[in-house]
Design a protein around this motif. Structure first.
Motif, PDB file in Angstrom:
ATOM      1  N   UNK A 277     -27.872 -39.359  10.375  1.00  9.05           N
ATOM      2  CA  UNK A 277     -28.231 -40.628   9.737  1.00  9.05           C
ATOM      3  C   UNK A 277     -29.750 -40.769   9.703  1.00  9.05           C
ATOM      4  N   UNK A 278     -30.362 -40.101   8.761  1.00 14.30           N
ATOM      5  CA  UNK A 278     -31.825 -40.117   8.643  1.00 14.30           C
ATOM      6  C   UNK A 278     -32.285 -41.286   7.781  1.00 14.30           C
ATOM      7  N   UNK A 279     -31.384 -41.774   6.930  1.00 14.50           N
ATOM      8  CA  UNK A 279     -31.772 -42.851   6.016  1.00 14.50           C
ATOM      9  C   UNK A 279     -32.487 -42.296   4.792  1.00 14.50           C
ATOM     10  N   UNK A 280     -32.961 -43.244   3.974  1.00 13.95           N
ATOM     11  CA  UNK A 280     -33.620 -42.876   2.721  1.00 13.95           C
ATOM     12  C   UNK A 280     -35.096 -42.595   2.996  1.00 13.95           C
ATOM     13  N   UNK A 281     -35.384 -41.439   3.563  1.00 19.54           N
ATOM     14  CA  UNK A 281     -36.777 -41.037   3.760  1.00 19.54           C
ATOM     15  C   UNK A 281     -36.863 -39.523   3.719  1.00 19.54           C
ATOM     16  N   UNK A 282     -38.064 -39.030   3.415  1.00 13.93           N
ATOM     17  CA  UNK A 282     -38.202 -37.586   3.203  1.00 13.93           C
ATOM     18  C   UNK A 282     -38.377 -36.799   4.491  1.00 13.93           C
ATOM     19  N   UNK A 283     -39.198 -37.303   5.388  1.00 11.90           N
ATOM     20  CA  UNK A 283     -39.480 -36.584   6.638  1.00 11.90           C
ATOM     21  C   UNK A 283     -39.420 -37.593   7.785  1.00 11.90           C
ATOM     22  N   UNK A 284     -38.825 -37.161   8.909  1.00 18.57           N
ATOM     23  CA  UNK A 284     -38.757 -38.091  10.050  1.00 18.57           C
ATOM     24  C   UNK A 284     -38.552 -37.310  11.338  1.00 18.57           C
ATOM     25  N   UNK A 285     -38.791 -37.999  12.427  1.00 18.99           N
ATOM     26  CA  UNK A 285     -38.406 -37.468  13.735  1.00 18.99           C
ATOM     27  C   UNK A 285     -37.149 -38.223  14.150  1.00 18.99           C
ATOM     28  N   UNK A 286     -36.102 -37.479  14.473  1.00 19.45           N
ATOM     29  CA  UNK A 286     -34.840 -38.103  14.894  1.00 19.45           C
ATOM     30  C   UNK A 286     -34.515 -37.685  16.316  1.00 19.45           C
ATOM     31  N   UNK A 287     -33.963 -38.621  17.075  1.00 23.31           N
ATOM     32  CA  UNK A 287     -33.458 -38.228  18.391  1.00 23.31           C
ATOM     33  C   UNK A 287     -32.172 -37.440  18.171  1.00 23.31           C
TER      34      UNK A 287
END
Ligand SMILES: NC(=O)c1ccc[n+]([C@@H]2O[C@H](COP(=O)([O-])OP(=O)(O)OC[C@H]3O[C@@H](n4cnc5c(N)ncnc54)[C@H](OP(=O)(O)O)[C@@H]3O)[C@@H](O)[C@H]2O)c1
Length: 353
Positions: free
Chosen positions: A100-110
Motif C-alpha cells: 500500500x504505497x498510495x498514489x506516489x512515485x517514490x517512497x520509503x515504506x516500513x
C-alpha cells in the motif's frame, strides 16, 4: 540533481463523482534516497498502480473498514513496486513486491506495508500480482468459495461480470460446475464473457429488454448471486431483480456497491423480503479478513491459470501517475474490461536514485 517524486493528494471530499483536477491535487516533492533508510524499511518506486472502486469509499468521512483518507494526505492505493534499496529481510533491491504505497512515485515504506512476496508462477505476468493473484483474485476466490459455495448444476449470476473481480468470480463458479450468467455494460464485454470466458449467458444490462432477458436466463431461479452493486440503471436494479428470482436457500455474496459509491442518498431493493420467504443467506465480506489464507488461494488460482481454466484481461492506462485521477474516474464509467491498472513506470526502464 535530486530525483523528484509526484504525489496525488486528496484536495477535497467529493459529494458525488471524483472530478479530476479538483478532488485531488498533484504535488511534486524531493524523492527520499537510500541514505534516509532505517532498519526495517525499503526504498521503493511505483510501477503499476491498482485502481479499485473501493477508493471512492475511502474519500468519505464516515466509519468503514478502513479510516478515511485525510485532506492533504497521499491517496491510498495498492501497487506493484520495485525495491530500489532495502534495510529489510522482506525483499532485496531489484525485486518486485506489492504494498500500500498510495498514489506516489517514490517512497520509503516500513516492511509491514509490504506484502509477503511469493514466486510468480511460470505462466503468470507481473501485473497478476495486483490482478488475479492479488486482491482482486483473492476477493473473487474467498467470496465465491466461502459464501457463494456453488455446486454443479446450480445457477450463479454475477453482476459486473466483465470487471476485475466479477470475471474471476464467474470463472470460479464455472470451474465448480455451475451454470453461470454474467451481466455487463456493453455488447463487447458480453462477447468476451461468452466467447473467451465460456459463460453460459451474458446480458447487457443497458439492453431495453434486460429485465425480461434476466428472467429468461434464470428459468430454475438463482442459487448464488454475486452482487457488485449494480444499481438503478437502465433495465432496473440488479439486486432487486435477483432477489425476485432467488431460489430457496440461495446465497447472496455482497461484494460491493459500485453504483452507490457516487450517490449522496443510497437506494435499496424493493424485493428485500425475499430474504425471508426464500431463506436467503446474504453475507458481506472484506477480502482482508482472509489474509492468512491468501497463499493457498494463490496456489489454486496459479494452477487454474496453468491448466487454462482461468483467463484474465487487464486495461492498462499508460502515461504515468499524472493520469491516475482521470483513470480512476474512468472506472466509474465502465471504461475497463478486467483489471484497471495505471502504468506508473515501464518495468523495463531502469531505476537511478
Ligand atoms: N468486499 C471486498 O473485499 C471487495 C474487494 C474488491 C472489490 N470489491 C467490490 O467489487 C466490485 C467490483 O470491483 P472491481 O475492482 O472488480 O472493479 P471492476 O468491476 O473492474 O470495475 C467497475 C465496473 O463496474 C461497473 N460500473 C462502474 N461504475 C458504475 C456505476 N456507477 N454503476 C453501475 N456500474 C458501474 C462497470 O462495468 P459495466 O460496464 O459492466 O457496468 C465497471 O467496469 C466493487 O463494488 C468493489 O467495491 C469488494
Amino acid at each position: 540533481m535530486a530525483r523528484q517524486s509526484l504525489q496525488i493528494v486528496l484536495a477535497e471530499r467529493p459529494t458525488r463523482d471524483i472530478i479530476p483536477g479538483q478532488t485531488f491535487r498533484q504535488k511534486v516533492v524531493e524523492a527520499p534516497t537510500k541514505a534516509d533508510l532505517k532498519d526495517g524499511e525499503l526504498l521503493v518506486e511505483s510501477i503499476y498502480l491498482s485502481l479499485d472502486p473501493a477508493m471512492r469509499g475511502w474519500l468519505n468521512d464516515r466509519r468503514s473498514y478502513l479510516p478515511p483518507v485525510q485532506i492533504g494526505e497521499v491517496m491510498r492505493g495498492a501497487a506493484i513496486l520495485r525495491v530500489i534499496a532495502s534495510k529489510s529481510s522482506k525483499a532485496n533491491a531489484g525485486e518486485f513486491v506489492t504494498g500500500f504505497m498510495g498514489f506516489q512515485e517514490v517512497a520509503i515504506l516500513h516492511e509491514t506495508l509490504i506484502e509477503d512476496s511469493f514466486p510468480l508462477p511460470p505462466n503468470a505476468k507481473l501485473t497478476d500480482l495486483i490482478g488475479v493473484l492479488g486482491m482482486t483474485g483473492m476477493t473473487a476466490y474467498f467470496g465465491m468459495t466461502t459464501i457463494g459455495e456453488p455446486k454443479a448444476g446450480e445457477t450463479v449470476v454475477v453482476s459486473a461480470a466483465a470487471g476485475a473481480t466479477g470475471s474471476v468470480a464467474a470463472q470460479i463458479a464455472k470451474i465448480c460446475g455451475a451454470r453461470v450468467v454474467g451481466t455487463a455494460g456493453s455488447d463487447e464485454k458480453c462477447r468476451w464473457l461468452k466467447e473467451e470466458l465460456g459463460l453460459d449467458v451474458a446480458l447487457n444490462y443497458k439492453d431495453p429488454d434486460f429485465k425480461q432477458k434476466f428472467h429468461e436466463a434464470t428459468p430454475n431461479y438463482i442459487d448464488v448471486f454475486w452482487d457488485n452493486g449494480k444499481g438503478f440503471l437502465v433495465g432496473g436494479e440488479q439486486l432487486e431483480l435477483a432477489l425476485g428470482r432467488a431460489n430457496k436457500f440461495a446465497r447472496f455474496v455482497m461484494c460491493g456497491g459500485i453504483s452507490q459509491y457516487n450517490q449522496e442518498v443510497m437506494q435499496g431493493p424493493k424485493t428485500f423480503l425475499s430474504v425471508v420467504s426464500m431463506r436467503i443467506k446474504m453475507q458481506g465480506f472484506i477480502v482482508f479478513d482472509f489474509a492468512k489464507d491468501y497463499p493457498q488461494a494463490r496456489r489454486q488460482i496459479a494452477q487454474w491459470l496453468a491448466e487454462g481454466k482461468m483467463k484474465r484481461k487487464e486495461t492498462i492506462i499508460k502515461g504515468g501517475l499524472g493520469v491516475s485521477e482521470s483513470a480512476l474516474a474512468h472506472l466509474f464509467k465502465g471504461g475497463n474490461t478486467g483489471k484497471l491498472i495505471v502504468e506508473v513506470k515501464n518495468p523495463e526502464d531502469s531505476s537511478k536514485l
